[in-house]
Design a protein around this motif. Structure first.
Motif, PDB file in Angstrom:
ATOM      1  N   GLY A  58       3.381  -8.388 -12.952  1.00 24.85           N
ATOM      2  CA  GLY A  58       2.801  -9.296 -11.969  1.00 24.85           C
ATOM      3  C   GLY A  58       1.911 -10.343 -12.615  1.00 24.85           C
ATOM      4  N   ILE A  59       1.284 -11.155 -11.751  1.00 23.19           N
ATOM      5  CA  ILE A  59       0.315 -12.149 -12.226  1.00 23.19           C
ATOM      6  C   ILE A  59      -1.075 -11.573 -11.974  1.00 23.19           C
ATOM      7  N   PRO A  60      -1.770 -11.137 -13.019  1.00 25.14           N
ATOM      8  CA  PRO A  60      -3.042 -10.449 -12.806  1.00 25.14           C
ATOM      9  C   PRO A  60      -4.235 -11.403 -12.773  1.00 25.14           C
ATOM     10  N   LEU A  61      -5.191 -11.090 -11.901  1.00 22.56           N
ATOM     11  CA  LEU A  61      -6.531 -11.667 -11.987  1.00 22.56           C
ATOM     12  C   LEU A  61      -7.435 -10.547 -12.491  1.00 22.56           C
ATOM     13  N   MET A 113     -12.553  -4.458  -0.839  1.00 23.65           N
ATOM     14  CA  MET A 113     -13.145  -5.081  -2.020  1.00 23.65           C
ATOM     15  C   MET A 113     -12.085  -5.451  -3.064  1.00 23.65           C
ATOM     16  N   ILE A 114     -10.823  -5.082  -2.770  1.00 25.66           N
ATOM     17  CA  ILE A 114      -9.784  -5.240  -3.790  1.00 25.66           C
ATOM     18  C   ILE A 114      -9.490  -6.707  -4.124  1.00 25.66           C
ATOM     19  N   ASN A 115      -9.753  -7.613  -3.164  1.00 24.88           N
ATOM     20  CA  ASN A 115      -9.440  -9.024  -3.388  1.00 24.88           C
ATOM     21  C   ASN A 115     -10.617  -9.824  -3.930  1.00 24.88           C
ATOM     22  N   LEU A 116     -11.686  -9.142  -4.333  1.00 20.63           N
ATOM     23  CA  LEU A 116     -12.886  -9.846  -4.810  1.00 20.63           C
ATOM     24  C   LEU A 116     -12.609 -10.862  -5.925  1.00 20.63           C
ATOM     25  N   PRO A 117     -11.788 -10.548  -6.935  1.00 20.00           N
ATOM     26  CA  PRO A 117     -11.564 -11.547  -8.000  1.00 20.00           C
ATOM     27  C   PRO A 117     -10.938 -12.844  -7.494  1.00 20.00           C
ATOM     28  N   THR A 158      -9.503  -5.699 -11.132  1.00 21.93           N
ATOM     29  CA  THR A 158      -8.206  -6.359 -11.337  1.00 21.93           C
ATOM     30  C   THR A 158      -7.476  -6.510 -10.013  1.00 21.93           C
ATOM     31  N   LEU A 159      -6.648  -7.522  -9.940  1.00 24.52           N
ATOM     32  CA  LEU A 159      -5.824  -7.768  -8.755  1.00 24.52           C
ATOM     33  C   LEU A 159      -4.485  -8.315  -9.226  1.00 24.52           C
ATOM     34  N   ASN A 160      -3.396  -7.621  -8.893  1.00 25.60           N
ATOM     35  CA  ASN A 160      -2.057  -8.089  -9.241  1.00 25.60           C
ATOM     36  C   ASN A 160      -1.458  -8.836  -8.061  1.00 25.60           C
ATOM     37  N   VAL A 212      -6.592  -3.218 -17.154  1.00 31.13           N
ATOM     38  CA  VAL A 212      -5.486  -4.027 -16.629  1.00 31.13           C
ATOM     39  C   VAL A 212      -4.187  -3.219 -16.530  1.00 31.13           C
ATOM     40  N   LEU A 213      -3.940  -2.383 -17.520  1.00 30.31           N
ATOM     41  CA  LEU A 213      -2.656  -1.655 -17.585  1.00 30.31           C
ATOM     42  C   LEU A 213      -2.762  -0.214 -17.077  1.00 30.31           C
TER      43      LEU A 213
END
Length: 493
Positions: free
Chosen positions: A69-72, A1-5, A58-60, A490-491
């Motif tokens: 990183g570039i966060p979603l 489920m980590i890549n959902l965003p 969140t996904l970095n 996020v952090l």
């Protein structure tokens, strides 16, 4: 489920790339576009369920830890906007299949729509201010193609203005991001908020806040930066206008909402006061335009400017009620504006013109379209128990809660003007003496009505079922009221 965003961005991106291999095969383009958009909606629903249960996702990208990183970042607000974008796009694609001529569809229409979704969903989901700029550019490039679709003289004239304005606003956006980065040394939006709090230099942050208001105000068409919108939006075909009117200005509104609650909340007495004044002036200017025109497209276009003002006033007052109303009304307006543009598109298809003098008595032959438009008008104006009422009520309550009188009264007064302006189309177009109509697509009216009717069912359900929807709206507003929720998610690493 980590890549959902990532899914609501990845699905239309892959669809757009696949469609580029056979741009002239219209049936395949339509089918893949519909499948892609349904899949994007499904991904958004799963994402909302995940956020409801487990909080902000969140996904970095690239596996770099935050803030490098570039966060979603998918919180409930961005996920609801992604879902609404998918619903609106699906309705417009469905409508386009019947409404657009083959020559329109052959010129990369469905490809542009998929990439438009990539840019919109990316802008709603990104947690990096520079990547918000990147996603803005993605949907703007798609919009440049869509605005000239058909190559009519008015479109080409307006497209020059549209492109020029957006090139200037994009240059200002990069400058604003560079200025902000020069001061805080980070692009991660959560980290920016932390650094601004540590900086303790309200003067320079206020300057940057006004700079960003200029950038996003140009995108969102607030007063006095709305001047490009009426002509530019009037030029393209109705399905394109529906996409633009429902979605593009709302990205500017979302960007103001996000930055003014996450970054620029340290000197609200100045920055948010300016935002509130500009929002109220947008309502006034939009109301004047909606009253002045007798062109059905122009009347609804000026109602876009009114809605932008109403939503941003809710953001400006910065009370829980005001922010909740702004989010509720933002989602309502995306759905209802699409439905209205699709319905006036049917009227134009029947009459062969967008001017009210060419219409009259349509209710006799097209009662379903007439009464659907009537309900849409009531919802737009905020008549209870429809969805427009709840959002406006919360915004007005938020205004009164902040100790203001003029703002809430202007919003209440604008509701009457919205009702009058939109009802002008109903009384002149559907009542009166029936005319001889020669519109080339009049025989398709019932098919064109179905996607508009589906949107109206969603809009009515959204209003009548407000109690069921409210927990989602409340969760969407929590990070706006308390930025620490967003920052911690996020952090957290």
């Amino acid at each position: 489920m980590i890549n959902l965003p990532l899914l609501p961005i990845l699905i239309p991106l892959l669809a757009g790339v696949i469609l580029m291999f056979f741009p002239k095969r219209i049936k395949a383009q339509r089918t893949i576009s519909i499948i892609s958009t349904v899949a994007t909606i499904a991904a958004a629903v799963v994402l909302i369920a995940e956020i409801r249960q487990n909080g902000i996702q969140t996904l970095n990208l690239g596996s770099w830890p935050a803030p490098f990183g570039i966060p979603l970042v998918s919180d409930m607000l961005s996920a609801l906007l992604v879902l609404t974008t998918g619903i609106v796009t699906l309705a417009v694609i469905w409508y386009s299949i019947y409404y657009l001529e083959d020559e329109y569809e052959r010129y990369f229409y469905y490809i542009a729509v998929q990439f438009l979704m990539v840019g919109l969903n990316g802008a709603f989901t990104t947690g990096d201010i520079f990547n918000m700029f990147v996603f803005f550019e993605v949907f703007l490039i798609s919009s440049y193609l869509l605005i000239v679709l058909g190559g009519k003289k008015a479109q080409l004239r307006e497209s020059v203005k549209y492109v020029l304005i957006n090139v200037i606003s994009s240059a200002l956006f990069v400058s604003a991001v560079a200025y902000l980065y020069g001061v805080v040394g980070t692009l991660n939006m959560a980290d920016i908020s932390v650094k601004i709090a540590e900086l303790n230099d309200p003067g320079i942050i206020t300057v940057i806040a006004i700079f960003f208001l200029l950038v996003f105000g140009l995108k969102g068409a607030i007063f006095p930066l709305y001047f490009w919108l009426p002509g530019s939006y009037h030029a393209p075909p109705i399905p394109v206008l529906a996409l633009f009117g429902a979605l593009l200005t709302k990205v500017g509104v979302y960007a103001i909402m996000r930055t003014y609650t996450l970054f620029f909340y340290h000197d609200t007495g100045y920055t948010h006061m300016i935002l509130g004044v500009l929002a109220l002036l947008s309502i006034v200017i939009g109301s004047i335009g909606a009253l002045a025109y007798r062109d059905v497209k122009m009347i609804i276009i000026y109602n876009i400017i009114i809605a932008v003002g109403v939503i941003l006033y809710g953001v400006a007052v910065m009370t829980p009620d005001g922010l909740e109303g702004a989010v509720f009304y933002l989602l309502h307006d995306m759905i209802i504006k699409t439905a209205l543009f699709l319905l006036v598109g049917i009227m134009m298809a029947i009459a062969g013109s967008s001017h009210l003098k060419s219409m009259g008595g349509m209710i006799k032959d097209y009662p379903l379209i007439g009464w659907t438009y009537f309900v849409a008008t009531l919802s737009l104006a905020g008549i209870p128990p429809l969805s427009g009422f709840i959002g406006k009520l919360l915004i007005v309550r938020g205004g009164f809660g902040a100790g203001e009188m003029i703002g809430p009264l202007i919003i209440l007064g604008s509701s009457l003007i919205v009702l009058y302006s939109a009802m002008k189309i109903f009384t002149n177009g559907f009542w009166g003496t029936p005319k001889e109509y020669t519109g080339a697509k009049a025989h398709l009216a019932s098919r064109l009505w179905i996607p508009a009717a589906v949107l109206m069912v969603i809009a009515i359900s959204y209003g009548v079922g407000a109690e069921a929807v409210r927990p989602f709206i409340t969760q969407a507003v929590e990070p706006l009221i308390d930025p620490a929720i967003y920052i911690e998610a996020v952090l957290k690493e």
